[in-house]
Design an enzyme around this catalytic site. Structure first.
Site, PDB file in Angstrom:
ATOM      1  N   GLU A  18       0.660  -0.556  -0.314  1.00 22.06           N
ATOM      2  CA  GLU A  18       0.140   0.245  -0.141  1.00 22.06           C
ATOM      3  C   GLU A  18       0.833   1.596   0.252  1.00 22.06           C
ATOM      4  OE1 GLU A  18      -2.601   0.513  -0.863  1.00 22.06           O
ATOM      5  OE2 GLU A  18      -3.484   2.334   0.728  1.00 22.06           O
ATOM      6  N   ASP A  19       2.338   1.252   0.980  1.00 19.37           N
ATOM      7  CA  ASP A  19       2.929   2.327   0.409  1.00 19.37           C
ATOM      8  C   ASP A  19       4.015   1.994   0.370  1.00 19.37           C
ATOM      9  OD1 ASP A  19       0.259   3.345   2.845  1.00 19.37           O
ATOM     10  OD2 ASP A  19       1.460   2.989   4.538  1.00 19.37           O
TER      11      ASP A  19
END
Ligand code: MN
Length: 545
Positions: A76-77
């Protein structure tokens, strides 16, 4: 923050199946992937996945779960992809990380109960592997512990509300009392700080000023059991500010009694000793009527087992007592997670995992209390469903086997009628593509597009099929109407009969048509022959003359 070797040692202590190399690799992978990212607290971001892994290690989750926790924010990051994880750590871990990522991506407004309900269904659908849920719960627990670092008060409130609405009940549902209580209290503190502080202070005061100190009560209870030769571990457990506040609000009352704030836990060795201890207490004290509950013979839906009773102490204080075995206590505190602790050892990938999911499904299936999740709904229903979301995170549930077309019609009839393309998880895909659980679907529309008859072959929801048929039918009718009007018009002209005669009620009723268009369609579709219609027109024209 747990250091690499500390985490590995901690997991190795309880998980004999541990792959230490892989766990070390995950620690380094996550640290590198998150690099110099920081959290709002100023801490390196990497401290977050490590803390989450630590929480799960406290629950003694297998090393696979711990690795998934370390990696849970990388896709996700960071620039890391799911494929990177698959290559480095294998399919199972990639699946877990993917599950957590999908849950994290969800945006839902807590005002809409429908949305919340959908969310729960989605979580369940993805809880094919229950470990996904536990990583997510631990993730939320750590985020809540560090919530105060977030500067934007609106964002803090939103996260707290989401936690209270969704994650705390989920934790309760899988029976993890400890996570549930912490999530509730941290949210409560954020959402209603004055109420939190009042309750908290009152708790402290009542505890300190009690005429009958907790330690004395514990001593009294212990002595009674000792006399009967029952060995027990007894402790007072203070209820949480949130649970007390909730009770006060729902009963519209204040708390004055010690029993309102403390429950005494009596942990004995065997099941018969539970009932034996109960008999001893009931014999020695005045029993408060209506408070006795036997959750051992009839466990709660989340498998909670215990005997509950409230008695009056010699000093006229009401005392709530909970009696259970060590095993029941562990299950009450850790819920499904406790199974990891009992059945640890051997291969973590054998039937246990399946058993855990079955337990969860059973719990959810046997829910009949309307206050609880999934009211009156059998989980069976969800098993045949897929949950997909729009690019904005809105969730739709479908029966298995639906296509992009169905999705478009579920959003809106107009969108369905005008769908010209679609992207699934960012990639352009044909309209006939069958949707999978968790797919993110973006529909592309064009005002020039209209439903095609071939769409019917890959639409399965009622809404989509009906709309497509209706559209195709109305298109056909349009053509037939034009055709019918043309044929009969030419014929009337040839025979010199006034076209107006067709529009008379008498004429239309002969052919059982509501209006002239219906008649044209019937002629176009050859339901009535041209000769038949002309003959009737001639007959009517003559009677009119
Ligand atoms: Mn996270």
């Amino acid at each position: 923050m747990l250091r690499q070797f500390e985490l590995v040692e901690k997991v190795a202590e309880y998980d004999p199946a541990i792959d230490e190399n892989l766990l070390n690799k995950a620690y380094v992978f996550s640290m590198r992937a998150h690099g110099s990212q920081t959290r709002e607290s100023g801490d390196p971001f990497f401290s977050h996945p490590v803390e989450v892994a630590g929480i799960l290690a406290n629950f003694r989750f297998d090393y696979v779960t711990i690795i998934a926790a370390l990696l849970h924010d990388t896709v996700e990051d960071t620039v890391a992809t799911l494929d990177d994880i698959k290559n480095a750590f294998g399919d199972k871990i990639a699946d877990l990380v993917d599950g957590v990522t999908k849950i994290s991506k969800l945006e839902f407004s807590s005002e809409s109960t429908q949305q919340a309900e959908n969310f729960r269904k989605l979580v369940l659908a993805m809880a094919q592997d229950i470990r996904v849920l536990f990583v997510k719960l631990a993730d939320r627990q750590h985020n809540m512990r560090t919530l105060h670092y977030i500067k934007d008060p609106l964002r803090r409130k939103k996260i707290a509300k989401e936690t209270l609405d969704i994650y705390a009940p989920l934790a309760s549902r899988v029976g993890v009392q400890q996570i549930k209580e912490e999530l509730e209290d941290l949210s409560f503190k954020e959402i209603n700080k004055p109420a939190y502080e009042t309750t908290h202070n009152r708790l402290k005061y009542l505890r300190a000023s009690s005429a009958h100190p907790i330690e004395d009560i514990i001593d009294d209870l212990k002595k009674l059991l000792d006399k009967a030769g029952i060995q027990a571990r007894i402790f007072g457990r203070i209820k949480t500010p949130y649970s007390i506040w909730k009770k006060m609000v729902s009963r519209n009352s204040t708390f004055e009694q010690l029993c309102d704030i403390i429950a005494f836990r009596v942990i004995v060795r065997t099941l018969p000793e539970c009932y034996q201890s109960l008999g001893i207490f009931h014999n020695s004290f005045w029993v408060i009527p209506g408070r006795f509950k036997d959750y051992i013979s009839t466990p709660k839906v989340n498998n909670y087992q215990s005997l509950h009773t409230t008695v009056m102490s010699p000093k006229h204080q009401r005392i709530e007592i909970q009696i259970r075995t060590e095993e029941m206590d562990l299950a009450a505190e850790y819920g499904i997670a406790a199974h990891w602790q009992y059945k640890q050892g051997g291969n973590a990938h054998d039937g246990k995992q399946y058993q855990l999911v079955c337990n969860l499904l059973q719990i959810l299936e046997h829910t009949t209390n309307p206050e609880e999740f999934f009211e009156n709904t059998k989980l069976e229903i969800y098993r045949d469903q897929v949950f997909c979301f729009t690019e904005k995170g809105e969730i739709f549930s479908f029966p298995k086997g639906v296509s992009v077309i169905d999705f478009a019609y579920a959003i809106d009839s107009w969108v369905g009628d005008h769908i010209s393309g679609a992207k699934i998880n960012g990639k352009p895909m044909p309209l006939k593509t069958v949707l999978q659980n968790g797919d993110q679907v973006e529909i592309i529309t064009s005002s020039e597009q209209s439903p095609q008859s071939i769409w019917e072959n890959f639409a399965c929801t009622g809404k989509a099929r009906t709309r497509i048929r209706q559209f195709i039918r109305s298109q056909q009718e349009q053509r037939m109407m034009q055709l019918g009007e043309k044929i009969i018009g030419e014929e009337l002209q040839r025979t010199g009969i006034n076209k107006e005669i067709l529009n008379s009620r008498v004429f239309l009723s002969r052919f059982d048509c509501e209006n002239i268009n219906e008649l044209y369609i019937s002629i176009g579709e050859k339901i009535f022959s041209l000769e038949e219609v002309i003959a009737c027109a001639q007959e009517l024209a003559q009677t009119k003359q």
